[in-house]
Design an enzyme around this catalytic site. Structure first.
Site, PDB file in Angstrom:
ATOM      1  N   TYR A 142      11.418 -13.014  -1.890  1.00 43.34           N
ATOM      2  CA  TYR A 142      11.237 -14.364  -1.344  1.00 43.34           C
ATOM      3  C   TYR A 142      11.808 -15.440  -2.268  1.00 43.34           C
ATOM      4  O   TYR A 142      12.194 -16.502  -1.813  1.00 43.34           O
ATOM      5  CB  TYR A 142       9.752 -14.658  -1.136  1.00 43.34           C
ATOM      6  CG  TYR A 142       9.197 -14.300   0.216  1.00 43.34           C
ATOM      7  CD1 TYR A 142       9.431 -13.058   0.788  1.00 43.34           C
ATOM      8  CD2 TYR A 142       8.416 -15.203   0.919  1.00 43.34           C
ATOM      9  CE1 TYR A 142       8.905 -12.722   2.017  1.00 43.34           C
ATOM     10  CE2 TYR A 142       7.872 -14.872   2.153  1.00 43.34           C
ATOM     11  CZ  TYR A 142       8.125 -13.641   2.693  1.00 43.34           C
ATOM     12  OH  TYR A 142       7.594 -13.318   3.906  1.00 43.34           O
ATOM     13  N   LYS A 193       8.795   1.094  -2.703  1.00 44.32           N
ATOM     14  CA  LYS A 193       9.915   1.853  -2.114  1.00 44.32           C
ATOM     15  C   LYS A 193      10.663   2.445  -3.300  1.00 44.32           C
ATOM     16  O   LYS A 193      11.866   2.196  -3.503  1.00 44.32           O
ATOM     17  CB  LYS A 193      10.781   0.911  -1.258  1.00 44.32           C
ATOM     18  CG  LYS A 193      11.826   1.622  -0.420  1.00 44.32           C
ATOM     19  CD  LYS A 193      11.264   2.400   0.764  1.00 44.32           C
ATOM     20  CE  LYS A 193      12.354   3.194   1.440  1.00 44.32           C
ATOM     21  NZ  LYS A 193      11.853   4.120   2.477  1.00 44.32           N
ATOM     22  N   ASP A 225       7.271   2.549   4.103  1.00 38.66           N
ATOM     23  CA  ASP A 225       7.430   3.038   5.485  1.00 38.66           C
ATOM     24  C   ASP A 225       6.248   3.930   5.867  1.00 38.66           C
ATOM     25  O   ASP A 225       5.670   3.807   6.951  1.00 38.66           O
ATOM     26  CB  ASP A 225       8.781   3.752   5.679  1.00 38.66           C
ATOM     27  CG  ASP A 225       9.099   4.782   4.598  1.00 38.66           C
ATOM     28  OD1 ASP A 225       8.375   4.841   3.579  1.00 38.66           O
ATOM     29  OD2 ASP A 225      10.064   5.548   4.785  1.00 38.66           O
ATOM     30  N   ASP A 249       3.794  -9.180   3.318  1.00 41.90           N
ATOM     31  CA  ASP A 249       3.900 -10.028   4.511  1.00 41.90           C
ATOM     32  C   ASP A 249       3.833  -9.153   5.762  1.00 41.90           C
ATOM     33  O   ASP A 249       3.086  -9.422   6.697  1.00 41.90           O
ATOM     34  CB  ASP A 249       5.230 -10.795   4.460  1.00 41.90           C
ATOM     35  CG  ASP A 249       5.438 -11.675   5.679  1.00 41.90           C
ATOM     36  OD1 ASP A 249       4.469 -12.346   6.080  1.00 41.90           O
ATOM     37  OD2 ASP A 249       6.560 -11.676   6.225  1.00 41.90           O
ATOM     38  N   ASP A 253       0.381  -8.305   8.519  1.00 43.24           N
ATOM     39  CA  ASP A 253       0.387  -8.568   9.965  1.00 43.24           C
ATOM     40  C   ASP A 253      -0.070  -7.326  10.725  1.00 43.24           C
ATOM     41  O   ASP A 253      -0.840  -7.411  11.695  1.00 43.24           O
ATOM     42  CB  ASP A 253       1.792  -8.956  10.458  1.00 43.24           C
ATOM     43  CG  ASP A 253       2.012 -10.464  10.470  1.00 43.24           C
ATOM     44  OD1 ASP A 253       1.364 -11.152   9.649  1.00 43.24           O
ATOM     45  OD2 ASP A 253       2.822 -10.947  11.287  1.00 43.24           O
TER      46      ASP A 253
HETATM   47  C1  IPM Z   1       2.666 -15.587   5.853  1.00 41.52           C
HETATM   48  C2  IPM Z   1       3.787 -16.210   6.618  1.00 41.52           C
HETATM   49  C3  IPM Z   1       4.741 -16.895   5.650  1.00 41.52           C
HETATM   50  C4  IPM Z   1       5.293 -15.824   4.737  1.00 41.52           C
HETATM   51  C5  IPM Z   1       5.861 -17.691   6.299  1.00 41.52           C
HETATM   52  C6  IPM Z   1       5.345 -18.745   7.260  1.00 41.52           C
HETATM   53  C7  IPM Z   1       6.767 -18.330   5.281  1.00 41.52           C
HETATM   54  O1  IPM Z   1       4.414 -15.271   7.414  1.00 41.52           O
HETATM   55  O2  IPM Z   1       1.949 -16.326   5.136  1.00 41.52           O
HETATM   56  O3  IPM Z   1       2.461 -14.373   5.975  1.00 41.52           O
HETATM   57  O4  IPM Z   1       6.266 -15.157   5.077  1.00 41.52           O
HETATM   58  O5  IPM Z   1       4.732 -15.647   3.653  1.00 41.52           O
HETATM   59 MG    MG Z   2       3.431 -13.397   7.451  1.00 38.97          MG
END
Ligand code: IPM
Ligand code: MG
Length: 360
Positions: A142, A193, A225, A249, A253
């Site tokens: 990032y 990885k 993975d 990240d 999710d």
């Molecule tokens: C998160 C979000 C952020 C990230 C974005 C909005 C920049 O997806 O906090 O997980 O990628 O960190």
């Molecule tokens: Mg995110």
């Protein structure tokens, strides 16, 4: 002495979910005389509209001064086509994380038993799920330099980013994860990885080194993975997971969905002293913004994390979490967690219910 909480509603559903979370925070502030004061500032697309930049100087100053920060969400299609890539809502969020050194991102994925049926996985696979993802937040790909889009010989454009971690960055996030594991089931899975990327070969080495200092914690390693697959195959094998910025990240999710909805997942982003920014893990969901459909619970639960980690008010945090559980017991559901026989509520009605539960 009073403490200052900076509120950054942001974009999309950000303002509506933050409004409900602020009601909850204001209520407990009065109920338990916490002495909190609130200020508000612009970030993300809202700041671009007002000031031309995603992280105005005044917002960054306010963030530095605050004892804790509550953020809604940033981003939306309105700002996706701005030609200058530095003028993106997301840069506001990333700028705060990096300027304040908020490297330690805690993303708990806990399945409320009431929501076992809202998960996309079978109830027996997710019931009792309680995972903590520890994501490194201020380094990795990032932020790595060099980065950009360049033109190669022959006029061919090439995009590039750099995945880099030094050993100190790895060690400090590792410690956060080992310490967290120590407070829980003492199992830590480091995700990398290392079969392909040298940076994660070093990551693995440092985690092994740290493991010697934490003999009570059982350390394992998994390729990312496989970790993604295991999360949807048998998620209860995990206790604490630690990983770099981008893998974290993505995995967070996925973990969020196991709990029924990404609308339930709070997060804390902490610096070395425990100062932090608190935000729901979900995004700004521009498609449902302003319709009263958004689930405010992830933001309300982020307030609980703020009280626990930055404001030394763990008991109040427990009360908020209990209130959230209580509204789920009352069968109240926003659309994202709706299922048969439940009562559909709006964002504000969900906030009302949590406030009522806290008032008792
Ligand atoms: C998160 C979000 C952020 C990230 C974005 C909005 C920049 O997806 O906090 O997980 O990628 O960190
Ligand atoms: Mg995110």
């Amino acid at each position: 002495m009073s403490k200052n909480v900076l509120i950054l509603p942001g974009d999309g559903i950000g303002p509506e979910i933050v409004e409900q979370a602020k009601r909850v925070l204001t209520l407990v502030n009065d109920q338990y005389s916490l002495g909190l004061e609130f200020t508000e500032a612009l970030v993300g697309g809202a700041a671009i509209d007002a000031d031309g930049v995603p992280l105005p100087e005044a917002t960054l100053e306010a963030a530095k001064k605050a004892d804790a920060i509550l953020l809604g969400a940033v981003g939306g299609p309105k700002w996706d086509t701005i030609p200058d890539f530095q003028i993106r809502p997301e840069k506001g969020l990333l700028g705060i994380r990096s300027s304040l050194g908020l490297f330690g991102n805690l993303r708990p994925a806990i399945l409320y038993p009431q929501l076992a049926h809202a998960s996309s996985l079978k109830p027996e696979i997710v019931s009792g799920l309680d995972i903590l993802i520890v994501r490194e937040l201020t380094g990795g790909i990032y932020f790595g330099q060099p980065r950009g889009v360049r033109v190669k010989e022959g006029g061919v454009r090439e995009g590039y980013n750099t995945y880099v971690y030094d050993e100190n960055e790895i060690r400090r996030i590792g410690r956060v994860a080992f310490e967290a594991a120590r407070q829980r089931d003492k199992k830590l899975c480091s995700v990398d990885k290392a079969n392909v990327l040298e940076v994660t070969v070093l990551w693995r080495e440092i985690m092994e080194e740290l493991a010697k200092e934490y003999p009570d914690v059982e350390l394992s390693h998994m390729y990312v993975d496989n970790a993604a697959m295991q999360l949807v195959r048998a998620p209860k094998q995990f206790d604490v997971m630690v990983t770099g910025n981008m893998f974290g990240d993505i995995l967070s999710d996925a973990a969020a969905m196991l709990t029924g909805s990404i609308g339930m997942l709070p997060s804390a982003s902490l610096d070395v002293n425990g100062k932090g920014m608190y935000e729901p893990c979900h995004g700004s969901a521009p498609d449902i913004a302003g319709q009263g459909k958004a689930n405010p619970l992830a933001t309300i639960l982020s307030v609980a994390m703020m009280l626990r980690y930055s404001l030394d008010e763990g008991d109040t945090a427990d009360k908020i979490e209990a209130a959230v559980s209580q509204v789920l017991d009352q069968n109240l559901r926003t659309v994202d967690i709706m299922s048969d026989g439940m009562t559909a509520v709006t964002t504000a009605q969900m906030g009302d219910a949590v406030v009522a539960a806290l008032k008792g």
